[in-house]
Design a protein around this motif. Structure first.
Motif, mmCIF file in Angstrom:
data_model
loop_
_atom_site.group_PDB
_atom_site.id
_atom_site.type_symbol
_atom_site.label_atom_id
_atom_site.label_comp_id
_atom_site.label_asym_id
_atom_site.label_seq_id
_atom_site.Cartn_x
_atom_site.Cartn_y
_atom_site.Cartn_z
ATOM 1 N N SER A 2 0.754 -1.354 -0.118
ATOM 2 C CA SER A 2 -0.141 0.021 0.006
ATOM 3 C C SER A 2 1.011 1.278 -0.059
ATOM 4 N N HIS A 3 1.967 1.385 0.777
ATOM 5 C CA HIS A 3 2.669 2.630 0.766
ATOM 6 C C HIS A 3 4.114 2.330 0.801
ATOM 7 N N THR A 4 4.882 3.169 0.266
ATOM 8 C CA THR A 4 6.561 2.861 0.076
ATOM 9 C C THR A 4 6.950 3.531 1.331
#
Length: 122
Positions: A2-4
Motif C-alpha cells: 500500500s505505501h512505500t
C-alpha cells in the motif's frame, strides 16, 4: 504493497554476493524508493550509490550494513536525517547507536531486511 518507505542503505555495495546489494534489488522490486551510501560511487539497477554523505529528504528507514565500528562516523548523519526507524541487520547490532536512536525518538529494530521484505513485515 500500500505505501512505500524511502530507505537509505548504509554500507551499500554493487557486489551481487553482498546482502546490501540484495536488499537494494529487493527494495526496488517492492517499489520502495532507495538512496544508498557505500565505499565507491557505482549504481545498482536504478539506484546510485554515493561515496559521501548526502542531504536526503524524507528518509523513513535507514538500514545498516556496516559493522558497529564503521557506524560511528555516521551517528550524527543518521540522526540528522530524522528517519522513523533504523534497521540493524545481523552483525550490525550496536547498543550505542540503539540508545542514540531511542533518545532521538527513532525506532531501532533488529532484523534481516530481506526476511522482513519477504514476509511482509517491512
Amino acid at each position: 504493497m500500500s505505501h512505500t518507505k524511502k530507505t537509505l542503505v548504509l554500507g551499500a555495495s554493487d557486489n551481487p554476493s553482498r546482502y546490501s546489494y540484495l536488499a537494494i534489488k529487493k527494495l526496488r522490486a517492492y517499489n520502495h524508493p532507495v538512496e544508498a551510501i557505500g565505499r565507491k560511487a557505482v549504481t545498482v539497477g536504478d539506484v546510485v550509490i554515493h561515496k559521501d554523505k548526502q542531504d536526503f529528504d524524507g528518509i523513513d528507514t535507514v538500514i545498516l550494513y556496516l559493522s558497529p565500528s564503521n557506524q560511528q562516523e555516521y551517528y550524527d548523519y543518521i540522526l540528522s536525517l530524522k528517519p522513523r526507524r533504523i534497521i540493524f541487520n545481523p552483525g550490525t547490532e550496536n547498543e550505542e547507536l540503539y540508545e542514540l536512536a531511542m533518545a532521538n525518538k527513532i525506532y531501532p529494530q533488529e532484523g534481516c531486511t530481506l526476511v522482513m521484505l519477504s514476509s511482509g513485515q517491512y
